[in-house]
Write a protein that holds these residues in place. Structure first.
Motif: not given
Length: 284
Positions: A45, A108, A110-112, A126, A129-130, A133-134, A161
């Protein structure tokens, strides 16, 4: 190998040290750049700021989509640099900065993101999860830059996302933009649960138009935000080459997005926003 090299709290006046030796061309060059996160674990990331974040009054966060990894952050998918998050951030920053110098753009990753077009790309795991984080990242940016406003731009799966994050994003977010989006996880803009303006651009030549607009048994992303029934404000998408050309120099989307980023969000009659609204009316 995991590397956490700079905290948002320390960004003011700070620059990232170089990445460790031994990775050769696999990692982006980091000297003299401003990374808030840089992690080589798994696909990796990276979160990079272009511009001067401490003085920015408009901050744009670019959320990339499927197949992006640390290895493609600079070089781009397939070696095409216009597909690289770091390059796209610089192109948008250059266009927006000419209109409003007090701006910054964050690439960014910042996720997978999912790989390819398998089951993971058709599900929300995904994206959820993203999105978490966002939400955390934007909240911290807004806490430390209370006078700034934020535009979140999601490309492809990154728009999903963005859509999943929408209800929890901080109030400093004035605009959400979906570029080449398969869906945002809702059938209508009202379902996003946000007070931010929602914009969308999908080019005629973008293959994403052929993705079924369904949500069934946990697969699919719902209505395309480019569909009139969704209710998003359309951005122009002329002179956009395929799925990855929205932020290339010369595209109409890039120019319109730069106008949006540079606009004063506290004035509903801002010339740039008024012009974009006129485009939206014509498009409809």
């Amino acid at each position: 190998m995991r590397i956490r090299l700079i905290a948002l709290a320390a960004l003011c006046g700070a620059a990232l040290a170089t990445a460790p030796d031994g990775h050769g061309d696999l990692l982006p060059a980091t000297a003299g750049r401003q990374f808030l996160a840089f992690d080589t674990a798994g696909d990796g990331t990276a979160v990079e700021v272009v511009g001067h974040l401490p003085t920015a009054r408009r901050i744009t966060v670019l959320v990339p989509g499927t197949d992006n990894t640390l290895a493609t952050f600079d070089r781009g998918l397939g070696g095409f640099t216009h597909r690289a998050p770091a390059v796209q951030a610089r192109v948008l920053y250059g266009a927006a900065h000419r209109r409003e110098p007090r701006t910054a753009v964050v690439a960014w990753l910042g996720y997978d993101p999912p790989e390819g077009f398998g089951p993971a790309a058709l599900r929300w795991d995904r994206a959820e999860a993203g999105a978490a984080e966002l939400v955390r990242f934007v909240a911290e940016v807004c806490r430390r830059q209370p006078e700034a406003t934020v535009v979140v731009v999601g490309h492809s799966y990154g728009a999903l996302v963005t859509g999943r994050a929408a209800p929890e994003l901080a109030d400093c977010v004035t605009d959400l933009v979906a570029l080449g989006a398969p869906g945002m996880g809702a059938s209508h803009v009202d379902g996003l649960g946000t007070g931010a303006r929602v914009w969308s651009a999908t080019a005629d030549g973008d293959w994403i138009r052929w993705v079924p607009q369904v949500r069934l048994a946990g697969f699919g992303h719902g209505t395309s935000p480019a569909a009139p029934s969704f209710g998003a404000r359309p951005l122009p998408a002329e002179r956009v080459d395929g799925h990855d050309g929205y932020l290339r120099p010369g595209s109409d989307t890039l120019g319109a997005l730069a106008d949006l980023v540079a606009a004063d969000p506290d004035r509903s009659d801002t010339a740039a926003v008024a012009a974009l609204s006129a485009v939206a009316a014509v498009a409809r």
